[in-house]
Structures are given as structure tokens and as C-alpha cells.
Design a protein around this motif. Structure first.
Motif, PDB file in Angstrom:
ATOM      1  N   THR A  10      43.710  89.918  74.932  1.00 31.07           N
ATOM      2  CA  THR A  10      42.659  88.910  75.094  1.00 31.07           C
ATOM      3  C   THR A  10      41.825  89.174  76.348  1.00 31.07           C
ATOM      4  O   THR A  10      40.589  89.171  76.302  1.00 31.07           O
ATOM      5  CB  THR A  10      43.266  87.498  75.173  1.00 31.07           C
ATOM      6  OG1 THR A  10      44.019  87.250  73.972  1.00 31.07           O
ATOM      7  CG2 THR A  10      42.192  86.438  75.309  1.00 31.07           C
ATOM      8  N   ARG A  34      41.591  92.509  66.337  1.00 29.66           N
ATOM      9  CA  ARG A  34      41.371  91.107  65.939  1.00 29.66           C
ATOM     10  C   ARG A  34      40.211  90.439  66.679  1.00 29.66           C
ATOM     11  O   ARG A  34      39.870  89.293  66.383  1.00 29.66           O
ATOM     12  CB  ARG A  34      42.647  90.296  66.147  1.00 29.66           C
ATOM     13  CG  ARG A  34      43.129  90.216  67.584  1.00 29.66           C
ATOM     14  CD  ARG A  34      44.550  89.671  67.626  1.00 29.66           C
ATOM     15  NE  ARG A  34      45.139  89.764  68.940  1.00 29.66           N
ATOM     16  CZ  ARG A  34      45.129  88.781  69.841  1.00 29.66           C
ATOM     17  NH1 ARG A  34      44.526  87.643  69.560  1.00 29.66           N
ATOM     18  NH2 ARG A  34      45.710  88.938  71.010  1.00 29.66           N
ATOM     19  N   PRO A  51      35.122  87.125  68.223  1.00 31.13           N
ATOM     20  CA  PRO A  51      36.418  86.907  67.570  1.00 31.13           C
ATOM     21  C   PRO A  51      36.321  86.009  66.335  1.00 31.13           C
ATOM     22  O   PRO A  51      37.048  86.200  65.352  1.00 31.13           O
ATOM     23  CB  PRO A  51      37.262  86.239  68.664  1.00 31.13           C
ATOM     24  CG  PRO A  51      36.626  86.664  69.940  1.00 31.13           C
ATOM     25  CD  PRO A  51      35.168  86.752  69.639  1.00 31.13           C
ATOM     26  N   MET A  52      35.379  85.029  66.387  1.00 34.30           N
ATOM     27  CA  MET A  52      35.189  84.143  65.226  1.00 34.30           C
ATOM     28  C   MET A  52      34.625  84.931  64.038  1.00 34.30           C
ATOM     29  O   MET A  52      35.053  84.739  62.896  1.00 34.30           O
ATOM     30  CB  MET A  52      34.255  82.999  65.605  1.00 34.30           C
ATOM     31  CG  MET A  52      34.835  82.040  66.634  1.00 34.30           C
ATOM     32  SD  MET A  52      33.605  80.905  67.339  1.00 34.30           S
ATOM     33  CE  MET A  52      33.076  80.021  65.886  1.00 34.30           C
ATOM     34  N   ARG A  71      35.030  88.145  63.559  1.00 30.51           N
ATOM     35  CA  ARG A  71      36.097  89.036  63.097  1.00 30.51           C
ATOM     36  C   ARG A  71      37.099  88.267  62.228  1.00 30.51           C
ATOM     37  O   ARG A  71      37.574  88.786  61.201  1.00 30.51           O
ATOM     38  CB  ARG A  71      36.803  89.668  64.300  1.00 30.51           C
ATOM     39  CG  ARG A  71      37.986  90.570  63.941  1.00 30.51           C
ATOM     40  CD  ARG A  71      37.560  91.690  63.014  1.00 30.51           C
ATOM     41  NE  ARG A  71      38.660  92.597  62.703  1.00 30.51           N
ATOM     42  CZ  ARG A  71      38.700  93.402  61.653  1.00 30.51           C
ATOM     43  NH1 ARG A  71      37.690  93.406  60.779  1.00 30.51           N
ATOM     44  NH2 ARG A  71      39.721  94.198  61.459  1.00 30.51           N
ATOM     45  N   LYS A  72      37.399  87.046  62.640  1.00 28.13           N
ATOM     46  CA  LYS A  72      38.325  86.210  61.859  1.00 28.13           C
ATOM     47  C   LYS A  72      37.762  85.941  60.464  1.00 28.13           C
ATOM     48  O   LYS A  72      38.464  86.022  59.457  1.00 28.13           O
ATOM     49  CB  LYS A  72      38.557  84.885  62.597  1.00 28.13           C
ATOM     50  CG  LYS A  72      39.723  84.080  62.073  1.00 28.13           C
ATOM     51  CD  LYS A  72      39.969  82.872  62.968  1.00 28.13           C
ATOM     52  CE  LYS A  72      41.165  82.075  62.465  1.00 28.13           C
ATOM     53  NZ  LYS A  72      41.419  80.883  63.322  1.00 28.13           N
ATOM     54  N   HIS A  73      36.461  85.653  60.408  1.00 28.43           N
ATOM     55  CA  HIS A  73      35.797  85.436  59.124  1.00 28.43           C
ATOM     56  C   HIS A  73      35.809  86.716  58.293  1.00 28.43           C
ATOM     57  O   HIS A  73      36.035  86.676  57.071  1.00 28.43           O
ATOM     58  CB  HIS A  73      34.358  84.972  59.362  1.00 28.43           C
ATOM     59  CG  HIS A  73      33.550  84.818  58.117  1.00 28.43           C
ATOM     60  ND1 HIS A  73      33.728  83.776  57.234  1.00 28.43           N
ATOM     61  CD2 HIS A  73      32.562  85.605  57.583  1.00 28.43           C
ATOM     62  CE1 HIS A  73      32.885  83.911  56.218  1.00 28.43           C
ATOM     63  NE2 HIS A  73      32.169  85.013  56.415  1.00 28.43           N
ATOM     64  N   GLU A  74      35.582  87.852  58.945  1.00 24.02           N
ATOM     65  CA  GLU A  74      35.572  89.151  58.278  1.00 24.02           C
ATOM     66  C   GLU A  74      36.935  89.447  57.649  1.00 24.02           C
ATOM     67  O   GLU A  74      37.025  89.899  56.495  1.00 24.02           O
ATOM     68  CB  GLU A  74      35.213  90.227  59.306  1.00 24.02           C
ATOM     69  CG  GLU A  74      34.885  91.591  58.724  1.00 24.02           C
ATOM     70  CD  GLU A  74      34.443  92.560  59.818  1.00 24.02           C
ATOM     71  OE1 GLU A  74      33.258  92.902  59.852  1.00 24.02           O
ATOM     72  OE2 GLU A  74      35.293  92.962  60.631  1.00 24.02           O
ATOM     73  N   LEU A  75      38.007  89.171  58.385  1.00 23.34           N
ATOM     74  CA  LEU A  75      39.369  89.404  57.873  1.00 23.34           C
ATOM     75  C   LEU A  75      39.690  88.468  56.712  1.00 23.34           C
ATOM     76  O   LEU A  75      40.359  88.857  55.754  1.00 23.34           O
ATOM     77  CB  LEU A  75      40.391  89.217  59.004  1.00 23.34           C
ATOM     78  CG  LEU A  75      40.375  90.290  60.102  1.00 23.34           C
ATOM     79  CD1 LEU A  75      41.264  89.874  61.269  1.00 23.34           C
ATOM     80  CD2 LEU A  75      40.843  91.627  59.533  1.00 23.34           C
ATOM     81  N   ARG A  76      39.190  87.228  56.799  1.00 20.00           N
ATOM     82  CA  ARG A  76      39.415  86.260  55.720  1.00 20.00           C
ATOM     83  C   ARG A  76      38.709  86.709  54.436  1.00 20.00           C
ATOM     84  O   ARG A  76      39.258  86.604  53.336  1.00 20.00           O
ATOM     85  CB  ARG A  76      38.895  84.881  56.152  1.00 20.00           C
ATOM     86  CG  ARG A  76      39.378  83.743  55.235  1.00 20.00           C
ATOM     87  CD  ARG A  76      38.821  82.391  55.671  1.00 20.00           C
ATOM     88  NE  ARG A  76      39.243  82.046  57.012  1.00 20.00           N
ATOM     89  CZ  ARG A  76      38.408  81.820  58.024  1.00 20.00           C
ATOM     90  NH1 ARG A  76      37.109  81.942  57.840  1.00 20.00           N
ATOM     91  NH2 ARG A  76      38.861  81.502  59.199  1.00 20.00           N
ATOM     92  N   GLU A  81      40.699  89.466  52.837  1.00 18.12           N
ATOM     93  CA  GLU A  81      41.860  88.944  52.127  1.00 18.12           C
ATOM     94  C   GLU A  81      41.472  88.372  50.775  1.00 18.12           C
ATOM     95  O   GLU A  81      42.187  88.538  49.783  1.00 18.12           O
ATOM     96  CB  GLU A  81      42.532  87.844  52.975  1.00 18.12           C
ATOM     97  CG  GLU A  81      43.328  88.366  54.165  1.00 18.12           C
ATOM     98  CD  GLU A  81      44.520  89.172  53.736  1.00 18.12           C
ATOM     99  OE1 GLU A  81      45.194  88.795  52.776  1.00 18.12           O
ATOM    100  OE2 GLU A  81      44.766  90.234  54.362  1.00 18.12           O
TER     101      GLU A  81
END
Length: 481
Positions: free
Chosen positions: A85, A326, A467-468, A470-475, A478
Motif C-alpha cells: 500500500t 491490486r 485502486p478503485m 483496478r477493483k472494478h477491472e478485476l470484478r 470475474e
């Protein structure tokens, strides 16, 4: 080495020192501290050289050699010595702090060409703030495109620009000394011991962040360690050469300015046009007319373009080099066929435009130039804090890390020096929010203070967005499975 492998191109330590010199200190960097602190800035420079700059650059030597296999420079130092982080935030702050500097350097390119073409300080009366901003944006865009076309432009520009600027700075110092020995009187009076004593006021400390900005940036060379033949011995040499060059320019350069300029009566546009005034006055004193001024304008243009090349290249490499998966959207780390992180260049362009829109609210080009300098005196020292944080973290858990070079073998002594540098840098950066070109309580003061807060809030605050995303990208990934 396998003879079938292509011969590797190594960067020599003087080249590394010049590359860093291009991004750290230039002749114009001694002008705004002279305007802010007068002759007392000589004491400030000497104090900072021994209490801050030399420790700083030797700390960089240890950190660079501790993590010499890592590609992310400062971001790698923090990430490996603490956690992912903080490593991400270092990477973000390192990249984002280059944006105001890139805009500032582009402004300086325009000013240098204006002196070459016009031969005087009339740029402000000939060009509107809108035209100035538009031209600045065009220069940034052009350099981003050129960096993807010309290979080795970084090294070539650094050698030419850094070498020429150091020669011009040394020439000014030598000729100023020659002028004094042949009858020229010091413009700054009184020129005595009392005139050198600092006035420890709030203004004095609020302008010290600009001195840190002028002298920091040694860690920018860290990603190039892997391109050195013998980094164990050569990198510390490069840092010492850098410290010596910085000392010569800051201390002797300031004393030379006092020959031609009265520290108690500085021109209002001294930060923007002072270097040109200096060489113009020196040329007149030596019977050379405007020749030295024109020569400096050419060197300054090359030097500033070299800075743009280094900043755009090195900062984007740090941003894309070593960030945990992440935190950073995949599209931000994507590289083109030339190995350039193309999307970080696009963000650089967009944020530069944001800054230029803010500068459009300022009354004239001189105010724009001064305000951007002050912003750099806030954001750059905040970034530099991470150098000392990483050093303290490494020495705190020094049994985990190996380095070919150790700065201060005693652990407690190393922690005290690192802690001092960290605290001093943070305090100076925070005090830098106070506008330096406007009187307290005036409309101009409130306007610039608001711009300072907005700029820092937006540039640092955008770090939460990545990071937000990237989180959306990973979701999304999936959901597609």
C-alpha cells in the motif's frame, strides 16, 4: 558473458551524475531563493549542503544499491521495506509531483525562446495568459510524441544540456569574480557578516521548501542502476559528483548574483527573467553586449528540453515499474512497441491541462511562473519524504537487507539522520502552502492559497481512484469467466 549475447550498453557514472544534475539543480534555481531570502540564503545553502544534501545523496546510494535489481526506484524501496500500500502511494506521489514541474519546465522553454527571439523581457506584454498556456501544452504534447520516436534522446540531451548548463554556470561565477577583481562594486549593500544572517521568520521557513525542491531528486537516477557496469563503486561516485556540482552552483552562484543585483531591491520578474538579466549585465560589464545573454538562452532551452525528456521518461518508468497488481489498472501499465507506458503519458497530458486551466485564473505570465514554482516547493518535498521513510524502514530492520554500500554503519546514528531529514522535509513542505508572492490577507493571497489547496488535493486525491478502477477491472474479469 556468453559471446552470442549482444554487447550491453553501459551508462558511466559521470553520465548518471549529469542526468541527475539536469533534474535537480540549474542556474535559475539560485534566483528565487535569492529573491526570497536575500544574502542570508548563502547560509541556508551551506547548512543544507552539509545537514541535508550530502546525507540525502548518500542515503540514495545505499537505497539504490540495496534494491538495485528492482525496476521501480523509490516506489520499490518503500514497497520492499514496508508494504504494498505504501509502495503504491509512493509511486503515485512520485509520478504526480512531476506534473507541476513538467508544466514549469515547459514554461521555462517558452521564456528561453522568447529571449532568443525578442532579446528582452517583453514576453508578458506580447502574449496573453491563454496563449502562454496553449503554447505550454503544445510543448508537453510534442515532447511526449518525440520521446516515442527518437531512441537514446534522453542520454544525449542530458549530456549536452547538463554539461552546457554547468559550463555556463561556472562561466558566470568565474566572470563575476573577474569583474569584482577589476573594479566592479557589489550591488548588494551592505555586504557584511550581518547581511548573511538569516531572519528566522515564518516567511523564511515557508520558502525553505523551494530550496529542498531545488536540491532534491537524486533518487531519479535509481532506475538506471541496472545500466551501470559497476554500480557498487560507480553510483556513490556519481552522488558525490552531484553534491560537489550542487555546492559550487548554489553557494558561489548566489555570491555572484550579489555582484550585479541588490538583494534588497530585486526586480518583480526576477524568478522568470533573472538569469537573462544576469548574463545581459555580465556581458555589458565585460564589453560583450548581449552575446552572453543569447548564449545562455540557447543553453537554457537545451537544458530545459533535457529536463522534460528526463522527467517524462524516468517518472513514467517509476509509475509503471513496481506497483502491486491490486492497485493499478492493467491499462495504466500497458506499454507500446517502444516500451513506453503510453497511458501514463496520456494522464500526464490531461493533468498538465488541468494545471494550465488553474493558471488561467492568475493575472499575468509572471504570476503564473511564480505560482508554479511555489507549487513545486510543496509537492516535491512531500514526495522526497518517502526517500527518508524508506531509509529509516530499512535501517530499522537492517538484518533483512543487504547492500554493497552502507551510509553510517551505526544503526542509531543512521536512524537519527534519516529521521531528521524526514521531519525537516515534511515541515518545510507543509509551510510551503503559504503564498510567497502576495501579502497576507489580500485577495491575491487568498486566491493563491486556495489554488495551492485545490492543486494538492486533486493531484494527491486522484491516487485513491486507481485502486478503485483496478477493483472494478478485476470484478469485470470475474464476471466474464
Amino acid at each position: 558473458m556468453n559471446e552470442l549475447e549482444p554487447k550491453k550498453h553501459y551508462m558511466r557514472w559521470p553520465v548518471i551524475a549529469l542526468l541527475d544534475f539536469v533534474t535537480i539543480i540549474s542556474f535559475e534555481n539560485i534566483f528565487y531563493p535569492f529573491q526570497n531570502q536575500g544574502l542570508s540564503v548563502v547560509i541556508s545553502w551551506i547548512f543544507l549542503l552539509f545537514a541535508y544534501v550530502i546525507p540525502y545523496e548518500l542515503i540514495v546510494s545505499q537505497m539504490g544499491l540495496t534494491f538495485q535489481t528492482q525496476s521501480g526506484g523509490l516506489a520499490s524501496w518503500v514497497r520492499r521495506s514496508s508494504n504494498d500500500t505504501l509502495g503504491y502511494w509512493t509511486s503515485w506521489m512520485y509520478w504526480i509531483q512531476s506534473i507541476p514541474y513538467i508544466v514549469d519546465v515547459s514554461n521555462s522553454v517558452i521564456v528561453s525562446f522568447s529571449w532568443m527571439i525578442l532579446g528582452d523581457n517583453s514576453l508578458g506584454s506580447r502574449m496573453s495568459t491563454f496563449q502562454f498556456g496553449l503554447l505550454t501544452f503544445g510543448i508537453i504534447l510534442a515532447f511526449i510524441l518525440l520521446e516515442n520516436v527518437f531512441k537514446n534522446s534522453l542520454e544525449i540531451l542530458s549530456l549536452i544540456g547538463g554539461g552546457a548548463m554547468f559550463i555556463m554556470s561556472a562561466l558566470f561565477i568565474l566572470l563575476a569574480g573577474y569583474a569584482v577583481m577589476h573594479g566592479t562594486h557589489m550591488a548588494t549593500q551592505p555586504f557584511n557578516f550581518h547581511a548573511f544572517m538569516p531572519n528566522f521568520s515564518l516567511k523564511y521557513f515557508s520558502t525553505t521548501g523551494l530550496l529542498i525542491f531545488a536540491m532534491s531528486g537524486a533518487e531519479l537516477a535509481a532506475p538506471y542502476l541496472v545500466q551501470m557496469r559497476d554500480p557498487k563503486h560507480e553510483f556513490p561516485k556519481a552522488m558525490w559528483l552531484l553534491a560537489i556540482m550542487t555546492a559550487i552552483l548554489t553557494v558561489l552562484g548566489t555570491l555572484s548574483l550579489a555582484v550585479f543585483f541588490d538583494a534588497n531591491n530585486i526586480p518583480h520578474d526576477f524568478k522568470m527573467n533573472g538569469p537573462y538579466y544576469a548574463f545581459q549585465m555580465l556581458g555589458q560589464e565585460m564589453g560583450l553586449g548581449k552575446i552572453l545573454m543569447y548564449l545562455f538562452a540557447v543553453v537554457q532551452a537545451i537544458f530545459m528540453m533535457a529536463q522534460l525528456a528526463v522527467l517524462l521518461d524516468a517518472s513514467s518508468r517509476v509509475f509503471a515499474g513496481d506497483v502491486a497488481d491490486r492497485f493499478m489498472p492493467h491499462w495504466m501499465t500497458k506499454k507500446n512497441k517502444n516500451g513506453r507506458p503510453i497511458h501514463s503519458y496520456l494522464m500526464t497530458t490531461g493533468l498538465s491541462l488541468f494545471l494550465l486551466l488553474l493558471t488561467g485564473t492568475l493575472p499575468n505570465i509572471n504570476t503564473i511562473y511564480n505560482w508554479l514554482l511555489n507549487i513545486n516547493g510543496i509537492i516535491s518535498p512531500y514526495k522526497t519524504c518517502w526517500v527518508f521513510f524508506a531509509f529509516v524502514a530499512v535501517r530499522w530492520q537492517q538484518n533483512k537487507f543487504q547492500s554493497d554500500y552502507i551510509f553510517i554503519k551505526n544503526r542509531i546514528g543512521a536512524l537519527l539522520v534519516g529521521g531528521w531529514c524526514l521531519a525537516f522535509t515534511f515541515i518545510c513542505a507543509t509551510l510551503g502552502f503559504i503564498p510567497q508572492e502576495a501579502e497576507f490577507g489580500t485577495r491575491s493571497f487568498n486566491h493563491q492559497l486556495l489554488l495551492n489547496i485545490i492543486t494538492v488535493f486533486v493531484l494527491f486525491g486522484l491516487g485513491f481512484v486507481m485502486p478503485m478502477l483496478r477493483k472494478h477491472e478485476l470484478r469485470e474479469q470475474e464476471l466474464r469467466k
